[in-house]
Design an enzyme around this catalytic site. Sequence first.
Site, mmCIF file in Angstrom:
data_model
loop_
_atom_site.group_PDB
_atom_site.id
_atom_site.type_symbol
_atom_site.label_atom_id
_atom_site.label_comp_id
_atom_site.label_asym_id
_atom_site.label_seq_id
_atom_site.Cartn_x
_atom_site.Cartn_y
_atom_site.Cartn_z
ATOM 1 C CE1 TYR A 68 -1.908 -2.850 -1.787
ATOM 2 C CE2 TYR A 68 -4.168 -3.391 -2.262
ATOM 3 C CZ TYR A 68 -3.163 -2.954 -1.240
ATOM 4 O OH TYR A 68 -3.550 -2.854 -0.091
ATOM 5 C CD GLN A 102 4.796 -0.255 11.213
ATOM 6 O OE1 GLN A 102 3.527 -0.067 11.029
ATOM 7 N NE2 GLN A 102 5.458 0.536 12.237
ATOM 8 C CG HIS A 120 1.898 -4.310 7.999
ATOM 9 N ND1 HIS A 120 1.884 -3.192 8.177
ATOM 10 C CD2 HIS A 120 1.611 -5.012 9.147
ATOM 11 C CE1 HIS A 120 1.896 -2.825 9.611
ATOM 12 N NE2 HIS A 120 1.537 -3.984 9.953
ATOM 13 C CB CYS A 151 -5.386 -19.439 -7.414
ATOM 14 S SG CYS A 151 -4.358 -20.496 -6.576
ATOM 15 C CB CYS A 154 -7.709 -23.124 -5.678
ATOM 16 S SG CYS A 154 -7.538 -21.606 -5.218
ATOM 17 N N GLY A 191 11.398 5.836 11.210
ATOM 18 C CA GLY A 191 10.318 6.186 10.313
ATOM 19 C C GLY A 191 9.132 5.482 10.412
ATOM 20 C CB THR A 192 7.090 3.546 12.585
ATOM 21 O OG1 THR A 192 5.986 3.314 12.726
ATOM 22 C CG2 THR A 192 8.078 3.235 13.635
ATOM 23 C CB SER A 193 3.483 7.819 12.700
ATOM 24 O OG SER A 193 2.644 7.038 12.239
HETATM 25 P P1 NAD Z 1 3.164 6.221 8.811
HETATM 26 O O1 NAD Z 1 2.831 6.869 7.327
HETATM 27 O O2 NAD Z 1 2.374 6.392 9.725
HETATM 28 O O3 NAD Z 1 4.325 7.351 9.292
HETATM 29 C C1 NAD Z 1 5.564 7.716 8.565
HETATM 30 C C2 NAD Z 1 6.559 7.989 9.657
HETATM 31 O O4 NAD Z 1 7.721 8.267 8.870
HETATM 32 C C3 NAD Z 1 6.228 9.487 10.188
HETATM 33 O O5 NAD Z 1 6.659 9.646 11.536
HETATM 34 C C4 NAD Z 1 7.255 10.586 9.473
HETATM 35 O O6 NAD Z 1 7.495 11.469 10.211
HETATM 36 C C5 NAD Z 1 8.472 9.463 9.314
HETATM 37 N N1 NAD Z 1 9.107 10.048 8.010
HETATM 38 C C6 NAD Z 1 8.907 10.645 7.117
HETATM 39 N N2 NAD Z 1 9.951 10.870 6.092
HETATM 40 C C7 NAD Z 1 10.961 10.256 6.796
HETATM 41 C C8 NAD Z 1 12.313 9.995 6.397
HETATM 42 N N3 NAD Z 1 12.922 10.388 5.348
HETATM 43 N N4 NAD Z 1 13.095 9.350 7.313
HETATM 44 C C9 NAD Z 1 12.475 8.902 8.425
HETATM 45 N N5 NAD Z 1 11.381 8.952 8.864
HETATM 46 C C10 NAD Z 1 10.532 9.758 8.040
HETATM 47 O O7 NAD Z 1 4.110 4.979 8.704
HETATM 48 P P2 NAD Z 1 3.961 3.649 9.359
HETATM 49 O O8 NAD Z 1 4.109 4.006 10.840
HETATM 50 O O9 NAD Z 1 4.876 2.715 8.747
HETATM 51 O O10 NAD Z 1 2.560 3.064 9.046
HETATM 52 C C11 NAD Z 1 1.759 3.285 7.810
HETATM 53 C C12 NAD Z 1 1.440 1.822 7.576
HETATM 54 O O11 NAD Z 1 1.416 1.858 6.082
HETATM 55 C C13 NAD Z 1 2.128 0.817 7.759
HETATM 56 O O12 NAD Z 1 1.311 -0.115 8.367
HETATM 57 C C14 NAD Z 1 2.967 0.102 6.536
HETATM 58 O O13 NAD Z 1 2.791 -1.007 6.424
HETATM 59 C C15 NAD Z 1 2.272 1.095 5.421
HETATM 60 N N6 NAD Z 1 2.920 1.582 4.396
HETATM 61 C C16 NAD Z 1 4.353 1.097 3.809
HETATM 62 C C17 NAD Z 1 4.749 1.515 2.922
HETATM 63 C C18 NAD Z 1 5.784 0.824 1.983
HETATM 64 O O14 NAD Z 1 6.292 -0.058 1.858
HETATM 65 N N7 NAD Z 1 7.182 1.836 1.976
HETATM 66 C C19 NAD Z 1 4.382 2.791 2.527
HETATM 67 C C20 NAD Z 1 3.168 3.384 2.876
HETATM 68 C C21 NAD Z 1 2.484 2.556 3.853
#
Ligand code: NAD
Length: 254
Positions: A68, A102, A120, A151, A154, A191-193
């Site tokens: 992290y 997310q 998240h 912490c 605690c 931008g979410t799958s």
């Molecule tokens: P995912 O990684 O499953 O999917 C990413 C999606 O973004 C895909 O559909 C892809 O085609 C699309 N994408 C790629 N480039 C893009 C762009 N330039 N513009 C728009 N869309 C684009 O992501 P998810 O659905 O968010 O799920 C993954 C999990 O990972 C989540 O739970 C999230 O909390 C976590 N995560 C967060 C971060 C962050 O905070 N930036 C980074 C990585 C993962």
Amino acid sequence: MRNELTHAAENIARSSRLVVLTGAGVSRESGIPTFREAQDGLWARFDPMEMASERGFLRNPQLVWEWYEYRFGMVAAAQPNLGHLAIAALEELIPNVTVVTQNIDGLHQAGGSTRVLELHGSIRRYKCFGGAHRGYTRDDLATQSEKPPRCPQCGDLMRPDIVWFGEYLPEQVMRDAYAACLRADVALVVGTSGVVQPAASLPYLAQEAGATVIDVNPEDDEISRMADIFLQGMGGGVLPGLVEAVRSLRQGRS
Ligand code: NAD
């Protein structure tokens, strides 16, 4: 695409309650890799489940803490991109905008969005392992050399305030996200799958409640197929033009 963009802009311009649902893709153009992409190089030999679960943390707290730290370094160096800025600009045009993300990177807030629900959690906040003491920042823990630090209240191990595999989402945040989807007239998904639940169900919930769903994504996937309007492309490429079109429509109306 041009017609679809106009169609999307018209829907948003008419909206009075907009919900924006975002995932890792919206931060891709800020240089933040998606979860799987982040698991490369040095980290390729580690199982993501081990890095993002209570079990993995208890097995090797120092390793998970360092993972992290590595991810925090990327987030701290990142700037909001044109997509984040365009989403924030919607607040000037639409009376009620809620961003439900997310993402754990805080880039919507850095870009100027004021109502952001973090499903998240956030990599910028820390809590003790037991969860009783939260809201710590990196600066609060900076004087401790132990990894992970303890912490201050605690003495328990500290961890990032992020929802790991197998954990519940923050209840109030989830309730607010459901409410925002149920009352929205438009849901803009970026931008979410759509594979991580329960976040993946939110576009469906909004649509069933009557919202028009607009999806922005370079890939054609499950969400783009259920969406009423699909704008294929990157967030930073599509969203500025979309927001400008909304601005023109709203100005034309006033
Ligand atoms: P995912 O990684 O499953 O999917 C990413 C999606 O973004 C895909 O559909 C892809 O085609 C699309 N994408 C790629 N480039 C893009 C762009 N330039 N513009 C728009 N869309 C684009 O992501 P998810 O659905 O968010 O799920 C993954 C999990 O990972 C989540 O739970 C999230 O909390 C976590 N995560 C967060 C971060 C962050 O905070 N930036 C980074 C990585 C993962």
